[in-house]
Design a protein around this motif. Sequence first.
Motif, PDB file in Angstrom:
ATOM      1  N   HIS A   1       1.110  23.559  -2.127  1.00 45.89           N
ATOM      2  CA  HIS A   1       0.894  23.483  -0.752  1.00 45.89           C
ATOM      3  C   HIS A   1       0.759  21.958  -0.338  1.00 45.89           C
ATOM      4  CE1 HIS A   1      -0.892  25.501   2.898  1.00 45.89           C
ATOM      5  NE2 HIS A   1      -1.514  24.419   2.940  1.00 45.89           N
ATOM      6  N   LEU A   2      -0.016  21.153  -1.518  1.00 42.35           N
ATOM      7  CA  LEU A   2      -0.022  19.813  -0.829  1.00 42.35           C
ATOM      8  C   LEU A   2       1.375  19.151  -1.034  1.00 42.35           C
ATOM      9  CD1 LEU A   2      -1.674  17.265  -1.021  1.00 42.35           C
ATOM     10  CD2 LEU A   2      -1.405  17.141  -3.546  1.00 42.35           C
ATOM     11  N   LEU A   3       2.312  19.512  -1.844  1.00 42.42           N
ATOM     12  CA  LEU A   3       3.690  18.866  -1.728  1.00 42.42           C
ATOM     13  C   LEU A   3       4.294  19.427  -0.426  1.00 42.42           C
ATOM     14  CD1 LEU A   3       4.756  18.942  -5.463  1.00 42.42           C
ATOM     15  CD2 LEU A   3       4.028  17.072  -4.109  1.00 42.42           C
ATOM     16  N   GLN A   4       4.322  20.561  -0.048  1.00 43.26           N
ATOM     17  CA  GLN A   4       4.733  21.193   1.400  1.00 43.26           C
ATOM     18  C   GLN A   4       4.259  20.226   2.377  1.00 43.26           C
ATOM     19  OE1 GLN A   4       3.728  25.228   0.804  1.00 43.26           O
ATOM     20  NE2 GLN A   4       5.700  25.772   0.113  1.00 43.26           N
TER      21      GLN A   4
ATOM     22  N   GLU B   1      -2.764  17.604 -13.182  1.00 39.90           N
ATOM     23  CA  GLU B   1      -2.260  16.478 -12.226  1.00 39.90           C
ATOM     24  C   GLU B   1      -0.933  16.398 -12.668  1.00 39.90           C
ATOM     25  OE1 GLU B   1      -2.494  12.320 -14.918  1.00 39.90           O
ATOM     26  OE2 GLU B   1      -4.325  13.221 -14.472  1.00 39.90           O
ATOM     27  N   ALA B   2       0.115  15.824 -11.658  1.00 42.00           N
ATOM     28  CA  ALA B   2       1.462  15.684 -11.918  1.00 42.00           C
ATOM     29  C   ALA B   2       1.837  14.352 -11.054  1.00 42.00           C
ATOM     30  CB  ALA B   2       2.190  16.932 -11.425  1.00 42.00           C
ATOM     31  N   LEU B   3       3.247  13.895 -11.376  1.00 36.90           N
ATOM     32  CA  LEU B   3       4.066  13.262 -10.682  1.00 36.90           C
ATOM     33  C   LEU B   3       5.287  14.035  -9.994  1.00 36.90           C
ATOM     34  CD1 LEU B   3       4.941  10.343  -9.645  1.00 36.90           C
ATOM     35  CD2 LEU B   3       6.098  10.045 -12.141  1.00 36.90           C
ATOM     36  N   ALA B   4       5.340  13.805  -8.631  1.00 34.34           N
ATOM     37  CA  ALA B   4       6.666  14.623  -7.968  1.00 34.34           C
ATOM     38  C   ALA B   4       7.505  13.281  -7.488  1.00 34.34           C
ATOM     39  CB  ALA B   4       6.211  15.341  -6.932  1.00 34.34           C
ATOM     40  N   THR B   5       8.783  13.781  -8.055  1.00 38.60           N
ATOM     41  CA  THR B   5       9.982  12.983  -7.506  1.00 38.60           C
ATOM     42  C   THR B   5      11.054  13.596  -6.875  1.00 38.60           C
ATOM     43  OG1 THR B   5       9.355  11.481  -9.750  1.00 38.60           O
ATOM     44  CG2 THR B   5      11.802  11.603  -9.018  1.00 38.60           C
ATOM     45  N   PRO B   6      11.589  13.013  -5.821  1.00 43.90           N
ATOM     46  CA  PRO B   6      12.481  13.887  -4.962  1.00 43.90           C
ATOM     47  C   PRO B   6      13.768  14.235  -5.997  1.00 43.90           C
ATOM     48  CG  PRO B   6      11.955  11.728  -3.828  1.00 43.90           C
ATOM     49  CD  PRO B   6      11.299  11.905  -5.324  1.00 43.90           C
ATOM     50  N   SER B   7      14.195  15.478  -5.941  1.00 41.65           N
ATOM     51  CA  SER B   7      15.342  16.010  -6.507  1.00 41.65           C
ATOM     52  C   SER B   7      16.385  15.000  -6.173  1.00 41.65           C
ATOM     53  CB  SER B   7      15.635  17.460  -6.260  1.00 41.65           C
ATOM     54  OG  SER B   7      14.543  18.090  -6.616  1.00 41.65           O
ATOM     55  N   SER B   8      17.332  14.906  -7.228  1.00 44.72           N
ATOM     56  CA  SER B   8      18.773  14.297  -6.957  1.00 44.72           C
ATOM     57  C   SER B   8      19.589  15.028  -6.056  1.00 44.72           C
ATOM     58  CB  SER B   8      19.482  13.926  -8.357  1.00 44.72           C
ATOM     59  OG  SER B   8      18.720  13.051  -9.212  1.00 44.72           O
ATOM     60  N   PRO B   9      20.182  14.681  -5.304  1.00 45.79           N
ATOM     61  CA  PRO B   9      21.207  15.341  -4.245  1.00 45.79           C
ATOM     62  C   PRO B   9      22.260  15.894  -5.199  1.00 45.79           C
ATOM     63  CG  PRO B   9      21.675  13.041  -4.076  1.00 45.79           C
ATOM     64  CD  PRO B   9      20.334  13.057  -4.900  1.00 45.79           C
TER      65      PRO B   9
ATOM     66  N   GLU C   1       5.944  17.052   2.838  1.00 41.38           N
ATOM     67  CA  GLU C   1       7.194  17.287   2.860  1.00 41.38           C
ATOM     68  C   GLU C   1       8.170  16.826   1.637  1.00 41.38           C
ATOM     69  OE1 GLU C   1       8.598  15.321   6.436  1.00 41.38           O
ATOM     70  OE2 GLU C   1       7.528  16.690   7.619  1.00 41.38           O
ATOM     71  N   GLN C   2       7.385  17.200   0.523  1.00 43.49           N
ATOM     72  CA  GLN C   2       8.167  16.985  -0.854  1.00 43.49           C
ATOM     73  C   GLN C   2       8.141  18.223  -1.797  1.00 43.49           C
ATOM     74  OE1 GLN C   2       9.666  14.114  -2.087  1.00 43.49           O
ATOM     75  NE2 GLN C   2       9.011  12.822  -0.161  1.00 43.49           N
ATOM     76  N   ALA C   3       8.325  19.336  -1.163  1.00 46.72           N
ATOM     77  CA  ALA C   3       8.068  20.631  -1.891  1.00 46.72           C
ATOM     78  C   ALA C   3       9.083  20.832  -2.642  1.00 46.72           C
ATOM     79  CB  ALA C   3       8.135  21.704  -0.698  1.00 46.72           C
ATOM     80  N   GLU C   4      10.592  20.327  -2.465  1.00 44.58           N
ATOM     81  CA  GLU C   4      11.618  20.077  -3.443  1.00 44.58           C
ATOM     82  C   GLU C   4      11.732  19.086  -4.562  1.00 44.58           C
ATOM     83  OE1 GLU C   4      13.523  22.985  -2.982  1.00 44.58           O
ATOM     84  OE2 GLU C   4      12.009  23.501  -1.186  1.00 44.58           O
ATOM     85  N   SER C   5      10.491  18.574  -4.633  1.00 43.77           N
ATOM     86  CA  SER C   5      10.470  17.595  -5.670  1.00 43.77           C
ATOM     87  C   SER C   5      10.536  18.177  -7.026  1.00 43.77           C
ATOM     88  CB  SER C   5       9.485  16.545  -5.537  1.00 43.77           C
ATOM     89  OG  SER C   5       9.453  16.019  -4.267  1.00 43.77           O
ATOM     90  N   GLU C   6      10.748  17.492  -8.021  1.00 44.82           N
ATOM     91  CA  GLU C   6      10.830  18.036  -9.381  1.00 44.82           C
ATOM     92  C   GLU C   6       9.525  17.313 -10.013  1.00 44.82           C
ATOM     93  OE1 GLU C   6      14.026  16.334 -11.537  1.00 44.82           O
ATOM     94  OE2 GLU C   6      15.263  17.785 -10.458  1.00 44.82           O
TER      95      GLU C   6
ATOM     96  N   SER D   1       0.966  -1.157   0.097  1.00 45.81           N
ATOM     97  CA  SER D   1       0.128  -0.099  -0.017  1.00 45.81           C
ATOM     98  C   SER D   1       0.903   1.267  -0.036  1.00 45.81           C
ATOM     99  CB  SER D   1      -0.937   0.012   1.352  1.00 45.81           C
ATOM    100  OG  SER D   1      -1.613   1.247   1.187  1.00 45.81           O
ATOM    101  N   GLY D   2       0.444   2.078  -0.635  1.00 49.11           N
ATOM    102  CA  GLY D   2       1.085   3.502  -0.596  1.00 49.11           C
ATOM    103  C   GLY D   2       0.489   4.271   0.584  1.00 49.11           C
ATOM    104  N   VAL D   3       0.787   5.594   0.539  1.00 49.76           N
ATOM    105  CA  VAL D   3       0.263   6.526   1.700  1.00 49.76           C
ATOM    106  C   VAL D   3      -0.564   7.514   1.039  1.00 49.76           C
ATOM    107  CG1 VAL D   3       0.887   8.107   3.731  1.00 49.76           C
ATOM    108  CG2 VAL D   3       2.296   6.292   3.168  1.00 49.76           C
ATOM    109  N   HIS D   4      -1.670   7.819   1.509  1.00 45.65           N
ATOM    110  CA  HIS D   4      -2.720   8.572   0.980  1.00 45.65           C
ATOM    111  C   HIS D   4      -2.776  10.044   1.438  1.00 45.65           C
ATOM    112  CE1 HIS D   4      -3.542   4.864  -1.336  1.00 45.65           C
ATOM    113  NE2 HIS D   4      -4.092   4.361  -0.387  1.00 45.65           N
ATOM    114  N   HIS D   5      -2.793  11.002   1.041  1.00 39.57           N
ATOM    115  CA  HIS D   5      -2.542  12.163   1.680  1.00 39.57           C
ATOM    116  C   HIS D   5      -3.865  12.978   1.239  1.00 39.57           C
ATOM    117  CE1 HIS D   5       1.513  11.213   2.523  1.00 39.57           C
ATOM    118  NE2 HIS D   5       1.786  10.644   1.256  1.00 39.57           N
ATOM    119  N   GLU D   6      -4.085  14.040   2.188  1.00 37.93           N
ATOM    120  CA  GLU D   6      -5.062  15.041   1.806  1.00 37.93           C
ATOM    121  C   GLU D   6      -4.329  16.339   1.913  1.00 37.93           C
ATOM    122  OE1 GLU D   6      -8.121  14.846   0.765  1.00 37.93           O
ATOM    123  OE2 GLU D   6      -7.750  12.252   0.985  1.00 37.93           O
TER     124      GLU D   6
END
Length: 323
Positions: free
Chosen positions: A257-260, A315-323, A263-268, A185-190
């Motif tokens: 706001h959702l990504l913040q 809609e979108a897909l957010a992926t963590p930015s590479s370090p 805790e994925q605000a810096e995602s691409e 299962s994934g984690v579902h967010h509001e």
Amino acid sequence: MPILRQEYLSANAVTDTAQLLAQPGVLALVNFGDLCEPGEQPGIIPLGMPSLSDKPWEVIRYGDSVAERGTDEHCQWSVIEDVLCVATWIAPQDCSDIEAATEVAYGRLFRVIQSKGFPYPFRIWNFMPDINRGDGDREEYKKFCVGRERAFDDYHVAPREYPAASALGHHAQGAVIYLLAGRNSGVHHENPRQQPAYKYPREYGPSSPSFARATSLALRSKPQVFVSGTASIIGHNTQAVDDLQQQLAITLDNIQHLLQHVEQAESELSAVRVYLRHPQDLPLAQALINARLPESVVNFIYADICRSQLLVEIEALATPSSP
């Protein structure tokens, strides 16, 4: 470590679909065109809604194995390692009772993902004709929501287990529902700025929409966030009626706001679909979106939005930015 990718391609880049589907890591091909019917082979998913930006194909990639494909329960499926993609279509004549047809179609999808050992859908797409037709509770979208909720109830999926989703209208015949599912299962967010859709008040229909604002899932790598179709809604109220520029700004702010919040605000962001109700709005939408996002990750799609006052959905897909 593998991540899931959704990439847009021009018509010139896809000259041989069979050859592309045979490549390692190609899970499925989504076609933005005028037909909404089963593809010629499993792995091709025609949606019945055209691209306004000359990107008629989306390739879903994952892992480095060649996909296994097949057909069961009137569903076409493809699997690579720990991700399963399943699509099913509703025939044009069955769309006359979209409520019943939706429940049946979801039942097919649920039986396939369970039989294949991927019981957890983490992203669902729904596309149907005449989504805004009808008044009050007889609107097509509201009837679709009733059928979808019944299917979730039939398979004992609780509201807090609803995954990310999009539901749009097209101008073709027939309907399609497709999903991505995993073994875990994934984690579902509001979104704190928006009321959970499954808690909408009665004015939005006898059954509230059955989806989460986003679902995050770690596929042997850092969690990716699958952002549901997002619109100019704060709380449960539509904002900036008839103002495309403001609706776009509010929608993008909602996504940020959702990504913040997760805790994925810096995602691409990638796989950004901008659904536009009116094709003539394309120049303005392109100017505003391309000022904030790379053109290569954005596709503009001609579609009707689930609320008649809404001009755009993203809609979108957010992926963590590479370090």
